[in-house]
Every structure is written in structure tokens, then in C-alpha cells.
Design a protein around this motif. Sequence first.
Motif, PDB file in Angstrom:
ATOM      1  N   SER A 101      41.572  42.225  46.841  1.00 16.34           N
ATOM      2  CA  SER A 101      40.244  42.418  47.425  1.00 16.34           C
ATOM      3  C   SER A 101      39.195  41.476  46.852  1.00 16.34           C
ATOM      4  O   SER A 101      38.355  40.954  47.588  1.00 16.34           O
ATOM      5  CB  SER A 101      39.776  43.863  47.200  1.00 16.34           C
ATOM      6  OG  SER A 101      40.686  44.755  47.777  1.00 16.34           O
ATOM      7  N   PHE A 102      39.233  41.281  45.539  1.00 14.38           N
ATOM      8  CA  PHE A 102      38.164  40.520  44.906  1.00 14.38           C
ATOM      9  C   PHE A 102      38.460  39.031  44.778  1.00 14.38           C
ATOM     10  O   PHE A 102      37.543  38.230  44.683  1.00 14.38           O
ATOM     11  CB  PHE A 102      37.849  41.106  43.531  1.00 14.38           C
ATOM     12  CG  PHE A 102      37.214  42.458  43.618  1.00 14.38           C
ATOM     13  CD1 PHE A 102      35.852  42.574  43.813  1.00 14.38           C
ATOM     14  CD2 PHE A 102      37.987  43.604  43.537  1.00 14.38           C
ATOM     15  CE1 PHE A 102      35.260  43.829  43.912  1.00 14.38           C
ATOM     16  CE2 PHE A 102      37.408  44.849  43.634  1.00 14.38           C
ATOM     17  CZ  PHE A 102      36.044  44.967  43.819  1.00 14.38           C
ATOM     18  N   TYR A 103      39.729  38.636  44.779  1.00 15.30           N
ATOM     19  CA  TYR A 103      40.039  37.212  44.692  1.00 15.30           C
ATOM     20  C   TYR A 103      40.598  36.667  46.008  1.00 15.30           C
ATOM     21  O   TYR A 103      40.047  35.743  46.599  1.00 15.30           O
ATOM     22  CB  TYR A 103      41.027  36.928  43.554  1.00 15.30           C
ATOM     23  CG  TYR A 103      41.511  35.498  43.580  1.00 15.30           C
ATOM     24  CD1 TYR A 103      40.655  34.452  43.251  1.00 15.30           C
ATOM     25  CD2 TYR A 103      42.794  35.191  44.002  1.00 15.30           C
ATOM     26  CE1 TYR A 103      41.078  33.133  43.319  1.00 15.30           C
ATOM     27  CE2 TYR A 103      43.231  33.886  44.072  1.00 15.30           C
ATOM     28  CZ  TYR A 103      42.371  32.859  43.730  1.00 15.30           C
ATOM     29  OH  TYR A 103      42.793  31.562  43.823  1.00 15.30           O
ATOM     30  N   TYR A 104      41.681  37.258  46.472  1.00 17.37           N
ATOM     31  CA  TYR A 104      42.395  36.718  47.627  1.00 17.37           C
ATOM     32  C   TYR A 104      41.517  36.715  48.879  1.00 17.37           C
ATOM     33  O   TYR A 104      41.415  35.703  49.573  1.00 17.37           O
ATOM     34  CB  TYR A 104      43.674  37.526  47.836  1.00 17.37           C
ATOM     35  CG  TYR A 104      44.575  36.994  48.908  1.00 17.37           C
ATOM     36  CD1 TYR A 104      45.277  35.812  48.726  1.00 17.37           C
ATOM     37  CD2 TYR A 104      44.734  37.678  50.113  1.00 17.37           C
ATOM     38  CE1 TYR A 104      46.114  35.317  49.708  1.00 17.37           C
ATOM     39  CE2 TYR A 104      45.564  37.190  51.083  1.00 17.37           C
ATOM     40  CZ  TYR A 104      46.249  36.014  50.884  1.00 17.37           C
ATOM     41  OH  TYR A 104      47.069  35.536  51.862  1.00 17.37           O
ATOM     42  N   TRP A 113      38.697  47.358  48.742  1.00 17.81           N
ATOM     43  CA  TRP A 113      39.557  47.939  47.713  1.00 17.81           C
ATOM     44  C   TRP A 113      39.770  49.431  47.970  1.00 17.81           C
ATOM     45  O   TRP A 113      40.897  49.928  47.857  1.00 17.81           O
ATOM     46  CB  TRP A 113      38.935  47.701  46.342  1.00 17.81           C
ATOM     47  CG  TRP A 113      39.744  48.189  45.204  1.00 17.81           C
ATOM     48  CD1 TRP A 113      40.909  47.675  44.729  1.00 17.81           C
ATOM     49  CD2 TRP A 113      39.442  49.315  44.370  1.00 17.81           C
ATOM     50  NE1 TRP A 113      41.352  48.404  43.655  1.00 17.81           N
ATOM     51  CE2 TRP A 113      40.466  49.417  43.411  1.00 17.81           C
ATOM     52  CE3 TRP A 113      38.399  50.235  44.338  1.00 17.81           C
ATOM     53  CZ2 TRP A 113      40.481  50.402  42.446  1.00 17.81           C
ATOM     54  CZ3 TRP A 113      38.418  51.217  43.371  1.00 17.81           C
ATOM     55  CH2 TRP A 113      39.455  51.297  42.438  1.00 17.81           C
ATOM     56  N   GLY A 155      43.053  42.346  42.645  1.00 16.69           N
ATOM     57  CA  GLY A 155      43.276  40.918  42.860  1.00 16.69           C
ATOM     58  C   GLY A 155      43.199  40.549  44.328  1.00 16.69           C
ATOM     59  O   GLY A 155      42.627  39.519  44.703  1.00 16.69           O
ATOM     60  N   ASN A 200      38.210  37.356  48.990  1.00 13.06           N
ATOM     61  CA  ASN A 200      36.831  36.949  48.739  1.00 13.06           C
ATOM     62  C   ASN A 200      36.703  35.496  48.307  1.00 13.06           C
ATOM     63  O   ASN A 200      35.623  34.933  48.410  1.00 13.06           O
ATOM     64  CB  ASN A 200      36.224  37.874  47.685  1.00 13.06           C
ATOM     65  CG  ASN A 200      34.736  38.017  47.851  1.00 13.06           C
ATOM     66  OD1 ASN A 200      34.197  37.764  48.916  1.00 13.06           O
ATOM     67  ND2 ASN A 200      34.080  38.427  46.799  1.00 13.06           N
ATOM     68  N   ALA A 201      37.773  34.879  47.814  1.00 15.54           N
ATOM     69  CA  ALA A 201      37.671  33.503  47.337  1.00 15.54           C
ATOM     70  C   ALA A 201      38.759  32.596  47.894  1.00 15.54           C
ATOM     71  O   ALA A 201      38.469  31.526  48.415  1.00 15.54           O
ATOM     72  CB  ALA A 201      37.714  33.479  45.806  1.00 15.54           C
ATOM     73  N   PHE A 202      40.012  33.027  47.803  1.00 15.20           N
ATOM     74  CA  PHE A 202      41.120  32.154  48.178  1.00 15.20           C
ATOM     75  C   PHE A 202      41.127  31.825  49.679  1.00 15.20           C
ATOM     76  O   PHE A 202      41.089  30.656  50.067  1.00 15.20           O
ATOM     77  CB  PHE A 202      42.457  32.778  47.762  1.00 15.20           C
ATOM     78  CG  PHE A 202      43.648  31.925  48.081  1.00 15.20           C
ATOM     79  CD1 PHE A 202      43.968  30.839  47.287  1.00 15.20           C
ATOM     80  CD2 PHE A 202      44.445  32.198  49.186  1.00 15.20           C
ATOM     81  CE1 PHE A 202      45.060  30.033  47.582  1.00 15.20           C
ATOM     82  CE2 PHE A 202      45.541  31.414  49.489  1.00 15.20           C
ATOM     83  CZ  PHE A 202      45.847  30.321  48.685  1.00 15.20           C
ATOM     84  N   SER A 240      33.853  43.623  48.933  1.00 14.72           N
ATOM     85  CA  SER A 240      35.203  43.635  48.343  1.00 14.72           C
ATOM     86  C   SER A 240      35.546  45.019  47.801  1.00 14.72           C
ATOM     87  O   SER A 240      36.698  45.449  47.873  1.00 14.72           O
ATOM     88  CB  SER A 240      35.291  42.602  47.221  1.00 14.72           C
ATOM     89  OG  SER A 240      35.170  41.318  47.752  1.00 14.72           O
TER      90      SER A 240
END
Length: 174
Positions: free
Chosen positions: A103-106, A128, A101, A108-110, A124
Motif C-alpha cells: 500500500s505505501f510503496y508499491y 491498507w 509494503g 504509492n511510489a513504484f 495508502s
Amino acid sequence: MSAQVISWSLFILPWLTLLFMKREDVKRYMPVGLFSIVATTFIHDTGITLGYWVVWHAAFPLNEMLPYFYGLIPVLTMWIFKYTNGKFWVYLFANALIDIGFSFYYLNAFLPGRGIYALAGITSFQVWLINLGHATVLYGYQKWQENTLLPAVKNLFAFRRPAAAKPSFEESDD
């Protein structure tokens, strides 16, 4: 929501959750929480130097250091240790899930969506893997703090004397 509000929330709110942790647990896991700050700062500085990520907006007075390094990461580390300490594979699995969560969301997106931070020369997945290595180092540090790492290492690498060199039993008069 402004970047400053997000940044300061990630710094202050996690520390407030420690009010729900027993005092003994806070004392037990605070060293690894503080060590996570040092390790994360080192990793982040190295990544800045190598051009792996870019910080567009940091909270004052932190220059290129994100406030969650000093709030979210150490407190989350302490909570994870509270529930998984002594069970390495459970600890690693929990960290792997949380880091997915992270690496790939926070990262990379948030954060990029709010103009705070962006990955530049790294994927990402690579972040990780770095986080899993970081988690493994933290686990070793905690075991060292609890003096459970050194006896295991000593037994693993202890010099074994041959049987002929061992002291003999005293002969008894039977």
C-alpha cells in the motif's frame, strides 16, 4: 524498464515460483488463490467506479486490470497460506506487513513512478485497511474450503435443547 515488461513480469514470474511448492499444497491452496483473483477484481472495479485509483497503462488485453491481479496476488496468497494456515493471527500479521509494503510503496511510489497506476481519491492507509479486510475474507474462504469453518459456526449458533427435552437414558437393571 518499460511498463509492459514490468506488467508481464508481475503476471508470469509468480506462477513460476509454484514449481517450488509441493503439488499437494498447490492443490490445497489453489481455490483460495483463484478466489483472491475474483475478490481483487471486484475491489478494483469498485475502486475504478468510485474514482479511488486510475490505471494509466495496462497490459494488453487487460483493460484497466493490472496483471499482478492474475499473477502476483493469487500466488502470494497461496504462499502465505502455505506457511500460516491454521494460525489466524500469524496470517493476519504477515498480511499486514506485506500490505504495508504494497500500500505505501508499491501502489504509492513504484507503479506511479513508472506511469502504470496511481491512487486518486483514497489514501495508502485506506488501501491498507481494504487489503486487511480482503485478507480476512480470504482466510474465511479457505477455512470454509477445508470444512473447518462450518463446524465452528454450527456449534456457535446451534440451537441448544433444554435438559428436559433431551432423551433420557434407558434405565438399567442393576
